[in-house]
Write an enzyme that holds these catalytic residues in place. Structure first.
Site, PDB file in Angstrom:
ATOM      1  N   HIS A   1       0.852  -1.181   0.000  1.00 17.93           N
ATOM      2  CA  HIS A   1       0.000   0.000   0.000  1.00 17.93           C
ATOM      3  C   HIS A   1       0.891   1.234   0.000  1.00 17.93           C
ATOM      4  O   HIS A   1       1.783   1.373   0.840  1.00 17.93           O
ATOM      5  CB  HIS A   1      -0.892   0.013   1.236  1.00 17.93           C
TER       6      HIS A   1
ATOM      7  N   GLY B   1       2.697   5.191   4.342  1.00 14.99           N
ATOM      8  CA  GLY B   1       2.150   5.865   5.520  1.00 14.99           C
ATOM      9  C   GLY B   1       0.707   5.460   5.736  1.00 14.99           C
ATOM     10  O   GLY B   1       0.077   4.821   4.881  1.00 14.99           O
ATOM     11  N   ASP B   2       0.184   5.844   6.881  1.00 16.53           N
ATOM     12  CA  ASP B   2      -1.201   5.510   7.215  1.00 16.53           C
ATOM     13  C   ASP B   2      -2.171   6.171   6.242  1.00 16.53           C
ATOM     14  O   ASP B   2      -1.873   7.206   5.632  1.00 16.53           O
ATOM     15  CB  ASP B   2      -1.530   5.946   8.641  1.00 16.53           C
ATOM     16  N   SER B   3      -3.342   5.580   6.108  1.00 13.16           N
ATOM     17  CA  SER B   3      -4.378   6.131   5.252  1.00 13.16           C
ATOM     18  C   SER B   3      -4.752   7.541   5.711  1.00 13.16           C
ATOM     19  O   SER B   3      -4.947   7.786   6.898  1.00 13.16           O
ATOM     20  CB  SER B   3      -5.609   5.224   5.282  1.00 13.16           C
ATOM     21  N   GLY B   4      -4.818   8.482   4.758  1.00 16.07           N
ATOM     22  CA  GLY B   4      -5.192   9.848   5.075  1.00 16.07           C
ATOM     23  C   GLY B   4      -4.049  10.755   5.469  1.00 16.07           C
ATOM     24  O   GLY B   4      -4.264  11.930   5.762  1.00 16.07           O
ATOM     25  N   VAL B   5      -2.803  10.236   5.436  1.00 16.73           N
ATOM     26  CA  VAL B   5      -1.666  11.047   5.854  1.00 16.73           C
ATOM     27  C   VAL B   5      -1.244  12.046   4.777  1.00 16.73           C
ATOM     28  O   VAL B   5      -0.515  13.005   5.064  1.00 16.73           O
ATOM     29  CB  VAL B   5      -0.479  10.132   6.250  1.00 16.73           C
ATOM     30  N   GLY B   6      -1.696  11.820   3.529  1.00 16.42           N
ATOM     31  CA  GLY B   6      -1.384  12.785   2.463  1.00 16.42           C
ATOM     32  C   GLY B   6      -0.488  12.238   1.375  1.00 16.42           C
ATOM     33  O   GLY B   6       0.152  13.008   0.659  1.00 16.42           O
ATOM     34  N   LYS B   7      -0.450  10.940   1.187  1.00 16.78           N
ATOM     35  CA  LYS B   7       0.436  10.344   0.182  1.00 16.78           C
ATOM     36  C   LYS B   7       0.037  10.753  -1.237  1.00 16.78           C
ATOM     37  O   LYS B   7       0.876  11.204  -2.019  1.00 16.78           O
ATOM     38  CB  LYS B   7       0.401   8.811   0.311  1.00 16.78           C
ATOM     39  N   SER B   8      -1.238  10.596  -1.568  1.00 15.05           N
ATOM     40  CA  SER B   8      -1.683  10.894  -2.934  1.00 15.05           C
ATOM     41  C   SER B   8      -1.596  12.391  -3.228  1.00 15.05           C
ATOM     42  O   SER B   8      -1.234  12.798  -4.339  1.00 15.05           O
ATOM     43  CB  SER B   8      -3.119  10.392  -3.143  1.00 15.05           C
TER      44      SER B   8
ATOM     45  N   ASP C   1      -2.021   3.997  -4.567  1.00 16.13           N
ATOM     46  CA  ASP C   1      -2.802   3.150  -3.678  1.00 16.13           C
ATOM     47  C   ASP C   1      -2.191   1.757  -3.516  1.00 16.13           C
ATOM     48  O   ASP C   1      -1.909   1.322  -2.409  1.00 16.13           O
ATOM     49  CB  ASP C   1      -4.259   3.045  -4.137  1.00 16.13           C
TER      50      ASP C   1
ATOM     51  N   GLU D   1      -6.196   8.701  -6.684  1.00 13.58           N
ATOM     52  CA  GLU D   1      -7.396   9.081  -5.933  1.00 13.58           C
ATOM     53  C   GLU D   1      -7.066  10.240  -4.992  1.00 13.58           C
ATOM     54  O   GLU D   1      -6.136  10.154  -4.196  1.00 13.58           O
ATOM     55  CB  GLU D   1      -7.919   7.893  -5.104  1.00 13.58           C
TER      56      GLU D   1
ATOM     57  N   ARG E   1      17.525  13.309  12.951  1.00 11.07           N
ATOM     58  CA  ARG E   1      17.922  14.707  12.747  1.00 11.07           C
ATOM     59  C   ARG E   1      19.112  14.838  11.819  1.00 11.07           C
ATOM     60  O   ARG E   1      19.165  15.745  10.985  1.00 11.07           O
ATOM     61  CB  ARG E   1      18.254  15.346  14.102  1.00 11.07           C
TER      62      ARG E   1
END
Length: 312
Positions: A139, A154-161, A178, A203, A244
């Site tokens: 994913h 990253g988790d769903s909704g984190v802003g990948k797309s 996706d 998407e 860092r």
């Protein structure tokens, strides 16, 4: 894992000419290994790899010409095993009539290639290894950034797309959104591509599915790419420590191929597209022998020594 590839798929991908047996193009290819039947032409069939594509070049055809018509037909019929998917003739050379007859009897197509036989062998092997290789799905979003294959996870909704869309607007290319299908090309190379149903699509929440090639042109998409770097987007938390200096490197093993991974904290106001661009350029610099973190550490050690000498 894909178990088979049809001869028709090979023909469609390569442009080889079908000399005979077009009705048998549904034959299955189960291995990426190629056979050039040399000792078999002398009558030695003890270890004949009949399940492989049989490739004939100038050397084999010249030897066949020395046989009588009766000898040729006997050998050709033995070459035409029920497991043999097809014959390929290199250099656009003419297939022996006896081979055409034996192959038709056994239901085996004969293909003609224009290139040199060794190049034909290499091209077929590369095609089959990609098609028959073990595959896994991940994913994430896969983009080509400055020629580097960057997998954004990253988790769903984190802003990948959304990050990928901004990268596309900046001139980079989308490979997959996706879901990314991955396979091992060789011991050190992992290749990623989009599933057929998701190709060129991305998407965006609130908008829906968009066709990147339609909106941004053919230059904004790419079919496949080597995976060079994984960038994991993680929501920022004051309780979590993030790298860092970049002196430590995490490696993720996918299909026995080690891929470097970095984690970027996501926080309001951070331009993730620019950060990923810099991450890709920094990774390329490392592969060329320059490591900014190591340079900083050397400079720091030199400064500490210099201060110590002054204090003495």
């Amino acid at each position: 894992m894909a178990n088979t590839v049809t001869v028709k798929e090979l023909v469609d991908s390569s442009g080889y000419i079908v000399l005979s047996g077009e009705e048998f193009l549904g034959n299955k290819i189960t291995t990426s290994e190629i056979s050039r039947p040399g000792v078999e032409l002398t009558g030695f069939f003890n270890f004949y790899p009949s399940a492989r594509i049989q490739l004939l070049g100038k050397t084999e055809l010249t030897f066949i010409e020395r046989m009588t018509a009766e000898e040729r037909l006997i050998v050709m019929r033995r070459l035409c095993s029920k497991e043999t998917p097809c014959f390929v003739i290199g250099r656009k050379l003419q297939a022996p009539a006896e081979l055409m007859k034996a192959a038709q009897e056994a239901g085996i197509p004969i293909l003609s290639a224009q290139s040199r036989t060794t190049r034909v062998s290499s091209n077929i092997t590369n095609f089959l290894e990609g098609k028959l290789a073990e595959r896994v799905s991940m994913h994430g979003v896969f983009v080509d950034v400055f020629g580097m294959g960057v997998m954004i996870t990253g988790d769903s909704g984190v802003g990948k797309s959304e990050t990928a869309l901004e990268l596309i607007q900046k001139g980079h290319r989308l490979v997959a959104d996706d879901r990314v299908d991955l396979y091992q090309h060789d011991e050190n190379t992992l290749i990623g591509e989009a599933p057929g149903i998701l190709r060129h699509l991305i998407e965006i929440r609130g908008i829906g599915i968009i066709d990147v090639m339609t909106l941004f042109g053919a230059g904004a998409v790419k079919q496949t790419n080597e995976v060079n770097l994984i960038v994991n987007l993680e929501l920022w938390s004051k309780d979590k420590k993030f790298e860092r200096l970049g002196s430590t490197e995490e490696i993720v093993n996918i299909l026995d191929v080690g891929i470097p991974k970095i984690t970027i904290p996501v926080k309001t106001g951070r331009n993730l597209a620019i950060i990923i661009e810099v991450a890709a350029m920094n990774f390329r610099a490392k592969t060329m022998g320059y490591n900014a973190a190591e340079t900083f550490e050397r400079n720091l050690e030199a400064l500490i020594k210099e201060n110590a000498q002054k204090n003495d």
